[in-house]
Design a protein around this motif. Sequence first.
Motif, PDB file in Angstrom:
ATOM      1  N   UNK A 135       4.707  -5.405 -11.054  1.00  0.00           N
ATOM      2  CA  UNK A 135       5.465  -5.623  -9.821  1.00  0.00           C
ATOM      3  C   UNK A 135       6.622  -4.644  -9.698  1.00  0.00           C
ATOM      4  N   UNK A 136       7.348  -4.420 -10.792  1.00  0.00           N
ATOM      5  CA  UNK A 136       8.487  -3.499 -10.744  1.00  0.00           C
ATOM      6  C   UNK A 136       8.028  -2.083 -10.441  1.00  0.00           C
ATOM      7  N   UNK A 137       6.883  -1.690 -10.994  1.00  0.00           N
ATOM      8  CA  UNK A 137       6.366  -0.349 -10.732  1.00  0.00           C
ATOM      9  C   UNK A 137       5.936  -0.198  -9.285  1.00  0.00           C
ATOM     10  N   UNK A 138       5.262  -1.202  -8.760  1.00  0.00           N
ATOM     11  CA  UNK A 138       4.809  -1.132  -7.375  1.00  0.00           C
ATOM     12  C   UNK A 138       5.977  -1.143  -6.402  1.00  0.00           C
ATOM     13  N   UNK A 164       0.830  -1.187   0.000  1.00  0.00           N
ATOM     14  CA  UNK A 164       0.000   0.000   0.000  1.00  0.00           C
ATOM     15  C   UNK A 164       0.868   1.241   0.000  1.00  0.00           C
ATOM     16  N   UNK A 165       0.463   2.250  -0.758  1.00  0.00           N
ATOM     17  CA  UNK A 165       1.184   3.515  -0.786  1.00  0.00           C
ATOM     18  C   UNK A 165       0.329   4.629  -0.192  1.00  0.00           C
ATOM     19  N   UNK A 166      -0.662   4.261   0.613  1.00  0.00           N
ATOM     20  CA  UNK A 166      -1.519   5.259   1.227  1.00  0.00           C
ATOM     21  C   UNK A 166      -0.738   6.033   2.278  1.00  0.00           C
ATOM     22  N   UNK A 167      -0.990   7.345   2.329  1.00  0.00           N
ATOM     23  CA  UNK A 167      -0.323   8.216   3.279  1.00  0.00           C
ATOM     24  C   UNK A 167      -1.352   8.711   4.272  1.00  0.00           C
ATOM     25  N   UNK A 168      -1.008   8.654   5.552  1.00  0.00           N
ATOM     26  CA  UNK A 168      -1.955   9.011   6.601  1.00  0.00           C
ATOM     27  C   UNK A 168      -1.973  10.493   6.908  1.00  0.00           C
ATOM     28  N   UNK A 174       7.265   2.239  -6.352  1.00  0.00           N
ATOM     29  CA  UNK A 174       6.249   3.246  -6.019  1.00  0.00           C
ATOM     30  C   UNK A 174       6.010   4.215  -7.178  1.00  0.00           C
ATOM     31  N   UNK A 175       5.994   3.694  -8.386  1.00  0.00           N
ATOM     32  CA  UNK A 175       5.753   4.515  -9.567  1.00  0.00           C
ATOM     33  C   UNK A 175       4.479   4.042 -10.261  1.00  0.00           C
ATOM     34  N   UNK A 188       1.977   2.248 -12.603  1.00  0.00           N
ATOM     35  CA  UNK A 188       2.231   0.944 -13.201  1.00  0.00           C
ATOM     36  C   UNK A 188       1.808   0.855 -14.663  1.00  0.00           C
ATOM     37  N   UNK A 189       0.964   1.780 -15.143  1.00  0.00           N
ATOM     38  CA  UNK A 189       0.464   1.688 -16.513  1.00  0.00           C
ATOM     39  C   UNK A 189       1.572   1.716 -17.555  1.00  0.00           C
ATOM     40  N   UNK A 190       2.436   2.715 -17.470  1.00  0.00           N
ATOM     41  CA  UNK A 190       3.524   2.823 -18.445  1.00  0.00           C
ATOM     42  C   UNK A 190       4.495   1.657 -18.324  1.00  0.00           C
ATOM     43  N   UNK A 191       4.749   1.240 -17.090  1.00  0.00           N
ATOM     44  CA  UNK A 191       5.683   0.124 -16.890  1.00  0.00           C
ATOM     45  C   UNK A 191       5.164  -1.142 -17.557  1.00  0.00           C
ATOM     46  N   UNK A 192       3.885  -1.404 -17.420  1.00  0.00           N
ATOM     47  CA  UNK A 192       3.298  -2.597 -18.040  1.00  0.00           C
ATOM     48  C   UNK A 192       3.367  -2.500 -19.554  1.00  0.00           C
ATOM     49  N   UNK A 193       3.009  -1.340 -20.105  1.00  0.00           N
ATOM     50  CA  UNK A 193       3.034  -1.173 -21.564  1.00  0.00           C
ATOM     51  C   UNK A 193       4.449  -1.329 -22.116  1.00  0.00           C
ATOM     52  N   UNK A 194       5.418  -0.732 -21.426  1.00  0.00           N
ATOM     53  CA  UNK A 194       6.809  -0.859 -21.889  1.00  0.00           C
ATOM     54  C   UNK A 194       7.260  -2.314 -21.858  1.00  0.00           C
ATOM     55  N   UNK A 195       6.937  -2.983 -20.766  1.00  0.00           N
ATOM     56  CA  UNK A 195       7.393  -4.356 -20.597  1.00  0.00           C
ATOM     57  C   UNK A 195       6.775  -5.285 -21.636  1.00  0.00           C
ATOM     58  N   UNK A 196       5.462  -5.199 -21.763  1.00  0.00           N
ATOM     59  CA  UNK A 196       4.757  -6.064 -22.710  1.00  0.00           C
ATOM     60  C   UNK A 196       5.157  -5.732 -24.141  1.00  0.00           C
ATOM     61  N   UNK A 197       5.196  -4.446 -24.477  1.00  0.00           N
ATOM     62  CA  UNK A 197       5.556  -4.035 -25.833  1.00  0.00           C
ATOM     63  C   UNK A 197       6.951  -4.484 -26.221  1.00  0.00           C
ATOM     64  N   UNK A 198       7.925  -4.292 -25.308  1.00  0.00           N
ATOM     65  CA  UNK A 198       9.292  -4.706 -25.600  1.00  0.00           C
ATOM     66  C   UNK A 198       9.403  -6.204 -25.792  1.00  0.00           C
TER      67      UNK A 198
END
Length: 243
Positions: A205-208, A2-6, A211-212, A214-224
């Motif tokens: 997983x790498x994006x999470x 979780x990246x929630x901030x209190x 803490x970045x 994840x949309x772009x990370x998934x697209x880059x990974x799958x596309x490559x």
Amino acid sequence: MSTEIGTDEEPSHWHDDIGEDVGNRLNWLRAGVLGANDGIVSVAGIVMGVAGATSERSPVLVAGIAGLVAGALSMAAGEYVSVSTQLDSERAMLAMEAEELERMPKTELRELAQIYERKGLSHELAQQVASQLTEHDALGAHAEAEFGIDKDNLTNPWSAALASMVSFTVGALLPLLVITLAPHALRIWSTVVAVAAALGVAGFASARLGYSPWGRAVLRNVGGGLVAMGITYAVGAIVGPHV
């Protein structure tokens, strides 16, 4: 994760789940995610290239196993050498800093105070902080302030090497098993779908972990990965009939 901030009323830090052993944990997590990703793409490219050249299963299986073993060992050796070099550098810097503290403690104390002054503390407060930190752990204070090194938590090359080897093997098994066990008519598309899904998970997983978004990370990974498989399959299809 979780990246929630209190809030001040209900404090919750985004980094609470990382723990104190941040350096080593992020080190093996990075090695693990990159290893899995490399295993998926590398072996998928190999088996797709061979599958493009021949319709027989045995050459695909042999090439895939060879790629898996070679890749896992190469990843482990490379990670070990890389992190060991970093560890040697950290130890050398700590040794030199310890010698400086022994030979010119007053100069080192002034240097530490100046570092905290540059970070925004007043001259008096910087002197006080530097003095107290020096009394508590002079080498630790200087190592962290000057080099960003935690002398009690240096990088571990063995954990990074093991994480890379295991994760590469796990990642590589997916395309190898799918293309080997799937029906002949579906083996190419089955592998493409399985690899795309696995790369999507690895990218997420790498994006999470970082803490970045994840949309772009998934697209880059799958596309490559898809591009790599497409090219190797085309090369196998073109070269195979002429060999």
